[in-house]
Design a protein around this motif. Structure first.
Motif, mmCIF file in Angstrom:
data_model
loop_
_atom_site.group_PDB
_atom_site.id
_atom_site.type_symbol
_atom_site.label_atom_id
_atom_site.label_comp_id
_atom_site.label_asym_id
_atom_site.label_seq_id
_atom_site.Cartn_x
_atom_site.Cartn_y
_atom_site.Cartn_z
ATOM 1 N N PHE A 81 6.247 6.469 10.385
ATOM 2 C CA PHE A 81 5.191 6.808 9.423
ATOM 3 C C PHE A 81 5.069 8.322 9.300
ATOM 4 N N THR A 82 4.771 8.763 8.091
ATOM 5 C CA THR A 82 4.434 10.167 7.852
ATOM 6 C C THR A 82 2.919 10.296 7.847
ATOM 7 N N ARG A 83 2.402 11.260 8.603
ATOM 8 C CA ARG A 83 0.958 11.454 8.715
ATOM 9 C C ARG A 83 0.593 12.902 8.422
ATOM 10 N N GLN A 84 -0.489 13.100 7.709
ATOM 11 C CA GLN A 84 -1.082 14.425 7.517
ATOM 12 C C GLN A 84 -2.500 14.384 8.065
ATOM 13 N N GLU A 85 -2.766 15.227 9.043
ATOM 14 C CA GLU A 85 -4.098 15.223 9.657
ATOM 15 C C GLU A 85 -5.110 15.862 8.718
ATOM 16 N N LEU A 86 -6.238 15.172 8.522
ATOM 17 C CA LEU A 86 -7.303 15.657 7.653
ATOM 18 C C LEU A 86 -8.380 16.389 8.452
ATOM 19 N N PHE A 87 -8.854 15.756 9.498
ATOM 20 C CA PHE A 87 -9.855 16.372 10.371
ATOM 21 C C PHE A 87 -9.985 15.526 11.636
ATOM 22 N N ASP A 88 -10.595 16.100 12.652
ATOM 23 C CA ASP A 88 -10.887 15.374 13.885
ATOM 24 C C ASP A 88 -12.257 14.724 13.776
ATOM 25 N N SER A 89 -12.317 13.458 14.150
ATOM 26 C CA SER A 89 -13.567 12.717 14.150
ATOM 27 C C SER A 89 -14.059 12.583 15.588
ATOM 28 N N VAL A 90 -15.308 12.936 15.823
ATOM 29 C CA VAL A 90 -15.906 12.881 17.152
ATOM 30 C C VAL A 90 -16.706 11.587 17.289
ATOM 31 N N PRO A 91 -16.519 10.824 18.364
ATOM 32 C CA PRO A 91 -17.295 9.595 18.524
ATOM 33 C C PRO A 91 -18.761 9.902 18.849
ATOM 34 N N VAL B 186 -8.409 11.825 11.797
ATOM 35 C CA VAL B 186 -8.321 11.001 10.593
ATOM 36 C C VAL B 186 -7.145 11.523 9.791
ATOM 37 N N VAL B 187 -6.280 10.623 9.319
ATOM 38 C CA VAL B 187 -5.027 11.042 8.700
ATOM 39 C C VAL B 187 -4.803 10.339 7.366
ATOM 40 N N LEU B 188 -3.950 10.968 6.562
ATOM 41 C CA LEU B 188 -3.316 10.293 5.441
ATOM 42 C C LEU B 188 -1.990 9.756 5.954
ATOM 43 N N ALA B 189 -1.722 8.490 5.746
ATOM 44 C CA ALA B 189 -0.506 7.889 6.283
ATOM 45 C C ALA B 189 0.258 7.158 5.192
ATOM 46 N N ARG B 190 1.578 7.281 5.249
ATOM 47 C CA ARG B 190 2.463 6.483 4.403
ATOM 48 C C ARG B 190 3.654 6.061 5.238
ATOM 49 N N THR C 135 0.855 -1.181 0.000
ATOM 50 C CA THR C 135 0.000 0.000 0.000
ATOM 51 C C THR C 135 0.893 1.233 0.000
ATOM 52 N N ASP C 136 0.566 2.208 -0.843
ATOM 53 C CA ASP C 136 1.375 3.421 -0.924
ATOM 54 C C ASP C 136 0.921 4.466 0.083
ATOM 55 N N ILE C 137 -0.381 4.614 0.254
ATOM 56 C CA ILE C 137 -0.923 5.645 1.134
ATOM 57 C C ILE C 137 -2.270 5.163 1.651
ATOM 58 N N ALA C 138 -2.619 5.548 2.887
ATOM 59 C CA ALA C 138 -3.844 5.035 3.491
ATOM 60 C C ALA C 138 -4.609 6.151 4.189
ATOM 61 N N ILE C 139 -5.930 6.018 4.168
ATOM 62 C CA ILE C 139 -6.834 6.900 4.909
ATOM 63 C C ILE C 139 -7.246 6.128 6.157
ATOM 64 N N THR C 140 -6.891 6.631 7.317
ATOM 65 C CA THR C 140 -7.129 5.864 8.529
ATOM 66 C C THR C 140 -7.136 6.785 9.736
ATOM 67 N N TYR C 141 -7.356 6.207 10.901
ATOM 68 C CA TYR C 141 -7.214 6.958 12.137
ATOM 69 C C TYR C 141 -5.766 6.896 12.592
ATOM 70 N N ASP C 142 -5.372 7.843 13.416
ATOM 71 C CA ASP C 142 -3.982 7.905 13.876
ATOM 72 C C ASP C 142 -3.787 6.973 15.067
ATOM 73 N N LEU C 143 -3.946 5.678 14.813
ATOM 74 C CA LEU C 143 -3.799 4.671 15.856
ATOM 75 C C LEU C 143 -2.762 3.638 15.422
ATOM 76 N N GLY C 144 -1.881 3.272 16.329
ATOM 77 C CA GLY C 144 -0.958 2.171 16.086
ATOM 78 C C GLY C 144 0.250 2.496 15.250
ATOM 79 N N MET C 145 0.450 3.768 14.875
ATOM 80 C CA MET C 145 1.582 4.135 14.029
ATOM 81 C C MET C 145 2.696 4.752 14.854
#
Length: 307
Positions: A157-167, A270-274, A143-153
């Motif tokens: 990893f390089t991360r770009q924050e997209l927005f905050d998700s509220v439970p 929620v982040v873009l991660a590579r 996988t080159d790039i992923a849309i995911t939550y900022d968990l477990g990284m």
């Protein structure tokens, strides 16, 4: 095994450019004996001379020496580009996108459409997976790039924050909390919870409670978001989910009330991660820009009137 070092290649090329050991040594700021020793070692390893040595005359390259220096210059240039890149590497013709399973219904289609429009010559494939599956794919190069939550990284990893998700807490309309505009974690402590079966997701939610010294009870761990919503609609407990459709019906046509959980530390980016922290090739760099612009514009609005 490589027997000639980059430094020795550099020394030979300098001798060829300057025409003498003394001039090359001065240009490189090294001693002449060190340069002479390096040249002797390289010629010994190759088994043929690179320069013609004539007393009182400049050193001239042999035919083999000219070819060696030409190839060595290319090698040194490539090594310099790797160590100090000035331009992004050439773009790939294939991009592999990953997306966390609960985020995919909300963001995958718009991400694909934007990528296909911006990169028409690139073949784009995708897969939807759990946190662990996405991380493994990024690390293994699947996988080159992923849309995911900022968990477990980790820091690799390089991360770009997209927005905050509220439970959100999901309850049936006859639940005592259904008339509230929002809830806190403390409001939910004594309620049976319905969490995701995904390990990191469930652990993250439980840690939110534990940080506040709250001890909730987990009644169910649901394999999918819609199973989670259905269980909540049937009164099996309160579902807690970050990915929650803004509609009031479950798949089995039962009414749900959606309540934002407004504890300040509950929001999760929620982040873009590579994988990796260095420069990337041109296609991936373009994809990052496209996805950031597309997905950051779709950040969900949280209203106290939800539910």
């Amino acid at each position: 095994m490589l027997y000639i070092s980059l430094r020795q290649y550099e020394y030979v090329c300098a001798i060829g450019r300057h025409g003498s050991l003394s001039a090359a040594a001065h240009a490189l700021n090294v001693s002449q004996p060190a340069l002479s020793t390096a040249l002797t070692r390289v010629e010994s390893l190759l088994g043929y001379p690179l320069f013609m040595r004539r007393r009182g005359a400049a050193m001239t390259t042999t035919p083999q020496g000219r070819l060696f220096i030409e190839q060595a210059e290319k090698l040194l240039h490539s090594a310099a580009q790797i160590e100090h890149p000035t331009d992004a590497p050439h773009g790939s013709s294939h991009l592999r996108l990953g997306c966390f399973i609960d985020l995919a219904p909300f963001h995958l289609a718009s991400a694909l459409r934007s990528l296909q429009t911006a990169l028409p010559d690139v073949t784009i494939t995708y897969h939807v997976d759990s946190f662990e599956g996405l991380l493994d794919g990024l690390i293994n190069g699947q996988t080159d790039i992923a849309i995911t939550y900022d968990l477990g990284m980790d820091a690799g990893f390089t991360r770009q924050e997209l927005f905050d998700s509220v439970p959100h807490a999901l309850v049936p309309p006859d639940h005592p909390l259904a008339t509230a505009h929002n809830v806190t974690l403390a409001d939910l402590e004594l309620e049976p919870l319905i969490l995701s079966k995904e390990g990191l997701s469930a652990q993250h939610v439980l840690n939110l409670f534990r940080r506040k010294c709250l001890n909730p009870t987990v009644a169910h761990r649901a394999a999918t978001l819609e199973i989670q919503r259905s269980l909540a609609a049937h009164g099996e407990g309160i579902a807690i989910s970050y990915a929650s459709p803004n509609n009031s019906m479950s798949y089995d046509n039962r009414t749900l009330v959606r309540l934002p959980i407004l504890d300040k530390d509950a929001a999760e980016p929620v982040v873009l991660a590579r994988h990796g922290t260095g420069p990337v090739e041109a296609t991936l760099a373009s994809a990052e820009r496209v996805l950031f612009n597309t997905l950051s514009e779709t950040r969900p609005e949280v209203s106290c009137e939800d539910g």
